[in-house]
Design a protein around this motif. Structure first.
Motif, PDB file in Angstrom:
ATOM      1  N   GLY A 194      26.385   5.643  -7.640  1.00 27.08           N
ATOM      2  CA  GLY A 194      27.409   5.370  -6.646  1.00 27.08           C
ATOM      3  C   GLY A 194      27.354   3.953  -6.125  1.00 27.08           C
ATOM      4  O   GLY A 194      26.439   3.183  -6.451  1.00 27.08           O
ATOM      5  N   PRO A 195      28.323   3.572  -5.283  1.00 25.57           N
ATOM      6  CA  PRO A 195      28.378   2.222  -4.732  1.00 25.57           C
ATOM      7  C   PRO A 195      27.359   2.030  -3.607  1.00 25.57           C
ATOM      8  O   PRO A 195      26.761   2.993  -3.122  1.00 25.57           O
ATOM      9  CB  PRO A 195      29.811   2.129  -4.200  1.00 25.57           C
ATOM     10  N   TRP A 196      27.184   0.765  -3.216  1.00 27.92           N
ATOM     11  CA  TRP A 196      26.342   0.481  -2.051  1.00 27.92           C
ATOM     12  C   TRP A 196      27.039   1.036  -0.815  1.00 27.92           C
ATOM     13  O   TRP A 196      28.252   0.925  -0.687  1.00 27.92           O
ATOM     14  CB  TRP A 196      26.165  -1.036  -1.913  1.00 27.92           C
ATOM     15  N   PRO A 197      26.315   1.614   0.148  1.00 26.29           N
ATOM     16  CA  PRO A 197      24.853   1.802   0.192  1.00 26.29           C
ATOM     17  C   PRO A 197      24.410   3.169  -0.326  1.00 26.29           C
ATOM     18  O   PRO A 197      23.249   3.514  -0.197  1.00 26.29           O
ATOM     19  CB  PRO A 197      24.567   1.687   1.676  1.00 26.29           C
ATOM     20  N   TRP A 198      25.366   3.923  -0.921  1.00 27.29           N
ATOM     21  CA  TRP A 198      25.036   5.296  -1.295  1.00 27.29           C
ATOM     22  C   TRP A 198      23.992   5.358  -2.399  1.00 27.29           C
ATOM     23  O   TRP A 198      23.219   6.322  -2.471  1.00 27.29           O
ATOM     24  CB  TRP A 198      26.307   6.029  -1.720  1.00 27.29           C
ATOM     25  N   TYR A 199      23.967   4.334  -3.256  1.00 29.84           N
ATOM     26  CA  TYR A 199      22.976   4.401  -4.339  1.00 29.84           C
ATOM     27  C   TYR A 199      21.548   4.311  -3.811  1.00 29.84           C
ATOM     28  O   TYR A 199      20.614   4.761  -4.472  1.00 29.84           O
ATOM     29  CB  TYR A 199      23.239   3.315  -5.389  1.00 29.84           C
ATOM     30  N   ILE A 200      21.376   3.757  -2.615  1.00 34.02           N
ATOM     31  CA  ILE A 200      20.033   3.692  -2.018  1.00 34.02           C
ATOM     32  C   ILE A 200      19.552   5.100  -1.676  1.00 34.02           C
ATOM     33  O   ILE A 200      18.408   5.484  -1.975  1.00 34.02           O
ATOM     34  CB  ILE A 200      20.033   2.787  -0.767  1.00 34.02           C
ATOM     35  N   ALA A 201      20.428   5.884  -1.048  1.00 39.80           N
ATOM     36  CA  ALA A 201      20.074   7.276  -0.719  1.00 39.80           C
ATOM     37  C   ALA A 201      19.879   8.099  -1.990  1.00 39.80           C
ATOM     38  O   ALA A 201      18.956   8.918  -2.067  1.00 39.80           O
ATOM     39  CB  ALA A 201      21.157   7.889   0.163  1.00 39.80           C
ATOM     40  N   SER A 202      20.732   7.877  -2.994  1.00 38.08           N
ATOM     41  CA  SER A 202      20.602   8.620  -4.257  1.00 38.08           C
ATOM     42  C   SER A 202      19.292   8.290  -4.949  1.00 38.08           C
ATOM     43  O   SER A 202      18.609   9.176  -5.476  1.00 38.08           O
ATOM     44  CB  SER A 202      21.773   8.279  -5.181  1.00 38.08           C
ATOM     45  N   ALA A 203      18.917   7.002  -4.934  1.00 36.69           N
ATOM     46  CA  ALA A 203      17.659   6.587  -5.558  1.00 36.69           C
ATOM     47  C   ALA A 203      16.467   7.192  -4.837  1.00 36.69           C
ATOM     48  O   ALA A 203      15.481   7.601  -5.463  1.00 36.69           O
ATOM     49  CB  ALA A 203      17.556   5.069  -5.577  1.00 36.69           C
ATOM     50  N   ALA A 204      16.549   7.259  -3.509  1.00 34.94           N
ATOM     51  CA  ALA A 204      15.456   7.850  -2.731  1.00 34.94           C
ATOM     52  C   ALA A 204      15.308   9.336  -3.056  1.00 34.94           C
ATOM     53  O   ALA A 204      14.182   9.844  -3.207  1.00 34.94           O
ATOM     54  CB  ALA A 204      15.712   7.654  -1.243  1.00 34.94           C
ATOM     55  N   ALA A 205      16.430  10.038  -3.169  1.00 38.10           N
ATOM     56  CA  ALA A 205      16.382  11.463  -3.507  1.00 38.10           C
ATOM     57  C   ALA A 205      15.820  11.671  -4.907  1.00 38.10           C
ATOM     58  O   ALA A 205      15.004  12.577  -5.138  1.00 38.10           O
ATOM     59  CB  ALA A 205      17.777  12.070  -3.390  1.00 38.10           C
ATOM     60  N   LEU A 206      16.242  10.830  -5.850  1.00 37.83           N
ATOM     61  CA  LEU A 206      15.734  10.946  -7.220  1.00 37.83           C
ATOM     62  C   LEU A 206      14.235  10.655  -7.261  1.00 37.83           C
ATOM     63  O   LEU A 206      13.484  11.350  -7.968  1.00 37.83           O
ATOM     64  CB  LEU A 206      16.471   9.973  -8.133  1.00 37.83           C
ATOM     65  N   ALA A 207      13.798   9.655  -6.511  1.00 44.42           N
ATOM     66  CA  ALA A 207      12.367   9.329  -6.474  1.00 44.42           C
ATOM     67  C   ALA A 207      11.551  10.505  -5.956  1.00 44.42           C
ATOM     68  O   ALA A 207      10.479  10.820  -6.494  1.00 44.42           O
ATOM     69  CB  ALA A 207      12.134   8.098  -5.593  1.00 44.42           C
ATOM     70  N   LEU A 208      12.053  11.169  -4.936  1.00 46.14           N
ATOM     71  CA  LEU A 208      11.345  12.325  -4.377  1.00 46.14           C
ATOM     72  C   LEU A 208      11.204  13.436  -5.416  1.00 46.14           C
ATOM     73  O   LEU A 208      10.128  14.034  -5.566  1.00 46.14           O
ATOM     74  CB  LEU A 208      12.086  12.842  -3.147  1.00 46.14           C
ATOM     75  N   VAL A 209      12.267  13.680  -6.163  1.00 49.75           N
ATOM     76  CA  VAL A 209      12.226  14.710  -7.216  1.00 49.75           C
ATOM     77  C   VAL A 209      11.241  14.317  -8.310  1.00 49.75           C
ATOM     78  O   VAL A 209      10.432  15.134  -8.771  1.00 49.75           O
ATOM     79  CB  VAL A 209      13.633  14.931  -7.801  1.00 49.75           C
ATOM     80  N   LEU A 210      11.285  13.054  -8.728  1.00 54.96           N
ATOM     81  CA  LEU A 210      10.388  12.596  -9.784  1.00 54.96           C
ATOM     82  C   LEU A 210       8.932  12.632  -9.334  1.00 54.96           C
ATOM     83  O   LEU A 210       8.046  12.990 -10.120  1.00 54.96           O
ATOM     84  CB  LEU A 210      10.769  11.177 -10.220  1.00 54.96           C
ATOM     85  N   PHE A 211       8.661  12.259  -8.084  1.00 54.46           N
ATOM     86  CA  PHE A 211       7.292  12.343  -7.559  1.00 54.46           C
ATOM     87  C   PHE A 211       6.788  13.780  -7.629  1.00 54.46           C
ATOM     88  O   PHE A 211       5.647  14.038  -8.028  1.00 54.46           O
ATOM     89  CB  PHE A 211       7.239  11.852  -6.110  1.00 54.46           C
ATOM     90  N   TRP A 212       7.640  14.704  -7.229  1.00 49.73           N
ATOM     91  CA  TRP A 212       7.256  16.123  -7.245  1.00 49.73           C
ATOM     92  C   TRP A 212       6.973  16.590  -8.672  1.00 49.73           C
ATOM     93  O   TRP A 212       5.983  17.277  -8.924  1.00 49.73           O
ATOM     94  CB  TRP A 212       8.371  16.970  -6.623  1.00 49.73           C
ATOM     95  N   LEU A 213       7.823  16.202  -9.608  1.00 53.24           N
ATOM     96  CA  LEU A 213       7.628  16.592 -11.004  1.00 53.24           C
ATOM     97  C   LEU A 213       6.356  15.977 -11.583  1.00 53.24           C
ATOM     98  O   LEU A 213       5.620  16.632 -12.328  1.00 53.24           O
ATOM     99  CB  LEU A 213       8.834  16.163 -11.842  1.00 53.24           C
ATOM    100  N   LEU A 214       6.076  14.728 -11.243  1.00 54.13           N
ATOM    101  CA  LEU A 214       4.873  14.069 -11.742  1.00 54.13           C
ATOM    102  C   LEU A 214       3.599  14.677 -11.168  1.00 54.13           C
ATOM    103  O   LEU A 214       2.527  14.583 -11.772  1.00 54.13           O
ATOM    104  CB  LEU A 214       4.915  12.576 -11.408  1.00 54.13           C
ATOM    105  N   ASP A 215       3.730  15.318 -10.028  1.00 51.51           N
ATOM    106  CA  ASP A 215       2.558  15.933  -9.389  1.00 51.51           C
ATOM    107  C   ASP A 215       2.266  17.322  -9.934  1.00 51.51           C
ATOM    108  O   ASP A 215       1.136  17.807  -9.843  1.00 51.51           O
ATOM    109  CB  ASP A 215       2.797  16.019  -7.878  1.00 51.51           C
TER     110      ASP A 215
END
Length: 240
Positions: A194-215
């Motif tokens: 998505g456009p700024w600033p929504w991609y910041i929130a989307s990236a944060a949500a994706l990072a949280l999911v990836l952290f959980w999966l990596l754990d």
């Protein structure tokens, strides 16, 4: 460096080969003396790479507060990797593993780099990003290091702190640290969020999911179970 150009593919291929080859060698004999020297050698290479880049960059065109301060997540991941490789710090390992296997891997696949081989920026990019990914693999897979219980919330907290520093630097110096002002011009995963600033929130949500999966793969490890048993005993002791 063009996306998926021969030089870009060579960096990715060499990174994968180093992770598999060195990772397997360390995994077979993690207590060998050469492993310690290899870890510290990689840490030294990461430090020298940063020093050399900033010196050459300053001599060539001068450093700028708009983009050359150590406020990118790559800088934070590099610092964490150096500390983890040299000292075996638990929190440094966790940061290296989670940041290295998410943000650094993504940057390695979709680089924001306008200069290719043999420019010094190409060499800095290759060593910095491949080195952090290699460090994460050697520590987690080679040495079988295990993130402690609660690692994901801790890494999220550190990530928020680094993001706050990047935001302060972006505002203070009219920069674009951690791509908080605009996504990379060369294209990246952020373009799909998505456009700024929504991609910041989307990236944060994706990072949280990836952290959980990596754990998740570490849940069955004896080290994780022993740590949880120890925490339960502490709680019972305090309850008494």
């Amino acid at each position: 460096m063009d996306l998926f150009s021969p030089e870009h593919l060579a960096v990715i291929a060499l990174t994968v080969a180093a992770c598999l080859g060195l990772g397997l060698a360390v995994r077979r004999d993690p207590g060998a003396r050469w492993v310690t020297w290899a870890m510290r050698g990689l840490a030294a290479a990461l430090v020298l790479n940063e020093v050399a880049f900033h010196v050459v960059h300053q001599l060539e065109q001068g450093l700028s507060t708009r983009g050359d301060l150590p406020l990118h997540l790559t800088d934070a991941a590099t610092i964490a990797a150096v500390v983890a490789l040299w000292t075996r710090s638990a929190i440094a390992f966790e940061l290296t593993y989670f940041w290295g296997m998410t943000a650094t891997v993504q940057a390695l696949i979709t680089p924001d780099l306008r200069r290719g081989f043999p420019d010094h920026r190409f060499w800095w990019f290759a060593v910095a990003h491949a080195g952090v990914v290699l460090a994460a693999v050697l520590l987690a897979w080679g040495l079988r290091r295990t993130p402690r219980p609660g690692a994901v919330p801790r890494v999220v907290a550190w990530s928020l702190a680094v993001t706050a520093l990047a935001a302060a630097g972006t505002l203070a110096f009219d920069g674009n640290y951690m791509f908080l002002r605009e996504p990379p011009r060369g294209g990246s995963l952020l373009d799909l969020m998505g456009p700024w600033p929504w991609y910041i929130a989307s990236a944060a949500a994706l990072a949280l999911v990836l952290f959980w999966l990596l754990d998740r793969p570490f849940d069955g490890r004896p080290e994780r179970r022993r740590a949880r048993v120890g925490d339960d005993r502490k709680d019972l002791t305090h309850a008494r």
